[in-house]
Enzyme design. Structure first.
Site, PDB file in Angstrom:
ATOM      1  N   LYS A 185      13.337   6.837  -2.784  1.00  0.00           N
ATOM      2  CA  LYS A 185      12.830   7.301  -3.883  1.00  0.00           C
ATOM      3  C   LYS A 185      11.729   8.049  -3.447  1.00  0.00           C
ATOM      4  O   LYS A 185      10.862   7.898  -2.623  1.00  0.00           O
ATOM      5  CB  LYS A 185      12.257   6.026  -4.677  1.00  0.00           C
ATOM      6  CG  LYS A 185      11.595   6.217  -5.830  1.00  0.00           C
ATOM      7  CD  LYS A 185      10.603   5.006  -6.357  1.00  0.00           C
ATOM      8  CE  LYS A 185       9.739   5.734  -7.292  1.00  0.00           C
ATOM      9  NZ  LYS A 185       8.427   4.655  -7.819  1.00  0.00           N
TER      10      LYS A 185
ATOM     11  N   LYS B  52       4.785   9.157  -3.046  1.00  0.00           N
ATOM     12  CA  LYS B  52       3.548   9.124  -2.229  1.00  0.00           C
ATOM     13  C   LYS B  52       3.568   8.373  -1.326  1.00  0.00           C
ATOM     14  O   LYS B  52       3.079   8.780   0.037  1.00  0.00           O
ATOM     15  CB  LYS B  52       2.299   9.214  -2.863  1.00  0.00           C
ATOM     16  CG  LYS B  52       1.930  10.147  -4.153  1.00  0.00           C
ATOM     17  CD  LYS B  52       0.437  10.028  -4.602  1.00  0.00           C
ATOM     18  CE  LYS B  52       0.455   8.821  -5.537  1.00  0.00           C
ATOM     19  NZ  LYS B  52       1.062   8.953  -6.875  1.00  0.00           N
TER      20      LYS B  52
ATOM     21  N   LYS C 100       2.693  -5.642  -1.330  1.00  0.00           N
ATOM     22  CA  LYS C 100       1.656  -5.492  -0.205  1.00  0.00           C
ATOM     23  C   LYS C 100       1.705  -6.891   0.596  1.00  0.00           C
ATOM     24  O   LYS C 100       1.602  -6.646   1.866  1.00  0.00           O
ATOM     25  CB  LYS C 100       0.218  -5.296  -0.800  1.00  0.00           C
ATOM     26  CG  LYS C 100       0.024  -3.972  -1.375  1.00  0.00           C
ATOM     27  CD  LYS C 100      -1.522  -3.553  -0.727  1.00  0.00           C
ATOM     28  CE  LYS C 100      -1.328  -2.060  -0.313  1.00  0.00           C
ATOM     29  NZ  LYS C 100      -2.563  -1.388  -0.506  1.00  0.00           N
TER      30      LYS C 100
END
Ligand code: ADP
Length: 345
Positions: free
Chosen positions: A211, A214, A129
């Site tokens: 990969k 979500k 992040k």
């Protein structure tokens, strides 16, 4: 009587005095997809019958990224429906909501006081992040500590993990070892959980070849069906080798998914068709579509039935939560006593 998971054997290895308990959390932060199924859920379903086990829907964890109450409620129930439809038997194990065992936050607090900030700064999700320039909230920073509390509050000795979870399990193991050193008086208070790897599943690719995740918006949902499923399968990225030319199945995203669903003979048959030429990616996608449809046919039907019966799902979660709280209560008594928190009620 509450089963605390404790046995009286003298400790030679760190977990010799603890009975085996499998623990795992599932995040309700979106619709579960094929990567989740092959990388985690399938193993959970296999394990839940074989061991005393606690599987919980980690809605506190989901709050680190999901701030939409309606969505959190919906995803939480969806995860329960998915597990039950895929074969989780609530008579054999416990399925519940993390937030139905609020004591996990108390244990997390105790662990916060024992976790070096420098260790959490190395956390992969947190670092990702920050590297992307996003501001991580304190929940995301502390995520692995709550996860450690989730495992140890049930006396978890074995944790089914994928490669991406190994770092968090290390933090949990460190905490258990530190706790025992500091408060154990020579006898371990908490088990030091081991990773439990049933089969080493390769990373499941998403429709864009990265990969499946979500966060990349490249998923195929376990219970996608009809036009929606077809559209996603047809959108899987392939190279531009013409139909008549031979193709390499081992570098193809479609085949990487086919191999998960097909039995050995089907896998060989499709691989041979790839290599011989005259077999296009469109053919392979149709094959995949029919494999996915058949593979989850029974579960899909069961899920439709379960969705008509919300009170059953509620009952399963309530009963699982009751058992989870009882187990957590027994372990928290040991922990509170070990650290010197006085209980007057
Ligand atoms: P997502 O990346 O979609 O947010 P999660 O991090 O919630 O998925 O994944 C939960 C578990 O499912 C992971 O710990 C991992 O074991 C498994 N998993 C997720 N995506 C994949 C994938 N593409 N391939 C294999 N396993 C996966």
């Amino acid at each position: 009587m509450t089963n605390t998971g404790l046995m009286s054997a003298p400790p030679s290895d760190p977990n010799a005095s603890f009975s085996p308990i499998v623990v795992s959390g599932i995040q309700p932060s979106g619709t579960l997809h094929l990567g989740n199924y092959f990388g985690a859920i399938r193993q959970h379903i296999a394990l839940h019958e074989a061991y005393e086990s606690y599987f919980f829907i980690v809605n506190y964890h989901a709050l680190t990224t999901l701030h939409d109450a309606e969505a959190l409620r919906r995803y939480s129930v969806d995860v329960a429906l998915d597990y039950l439809a895929l074969g989780f038997d609530p008579e054999k194990s416990n399925l519940f909501l993390q937030s139905d065992v609020p004591a996990v936050n108390e244990l997390a607090w105790i662990f916060y006081t024992m976790t070096p900030v420098s260790q959490l700064e190395k956390g992969v999700s947190y670092k990702d992040k920050v590297a992307q320039g996003l501001s991580a909230n304190a929940g995301l920073f502390n995520y692995p500590v709550l996860q450690a509390a989730d495992i140890l509050i049930y006396g978890g000795t074995r944790v089914p993990v994928g490669a991406d979870q190994k770092q968090n399990l290390e933090i949990c193991r460190d905490l258990a070892i530190r706790f025992n050193d500091r408060f154990g008086d020579g006898t371990p208070v908490l088990p030091v959980p081991e990773p439990y790897i049933l089969d080493d599943v390769a990373v499941v690719p998403g429709v864009d070849g990265r990969k499946m995740s979500k966060s990349y918006g490249n998923t195929i949902g376990i219970f996608d069906e009809g036009k929606d499923l077809k559209k996603k399968v047809m959108s899987i990225i392939t190279d531009s080798t013409p139909l008549e030319e031979p193709k390499n199945p081992d570098t193809c995203n479609v085949f990487a998914l086919i191999r998960l669903f097909a039995d050995d003979s089907k896998r060989e048959e499709v691989a041979a068709a790839y290599r011989s030429g005259g077999y296009g990616y469109g053919h392979a996608k149709k094959e995949l579509l029919s494999l996915i449809t058949d593979y989850f046919a029974g579960a899909r039907e069961k899920r439709h039935e379960l969705a008509q019966n919300p009170s059953y799902v509620q009952d399963v979660l309530r009963e699982g939560g009751r058992k989870g709280r009882a187990q957590a209560h027994a372990w928290m008594e040991r922990v509170r006593d070990a650290v010197g928190l006085i209980t007057t009620y």
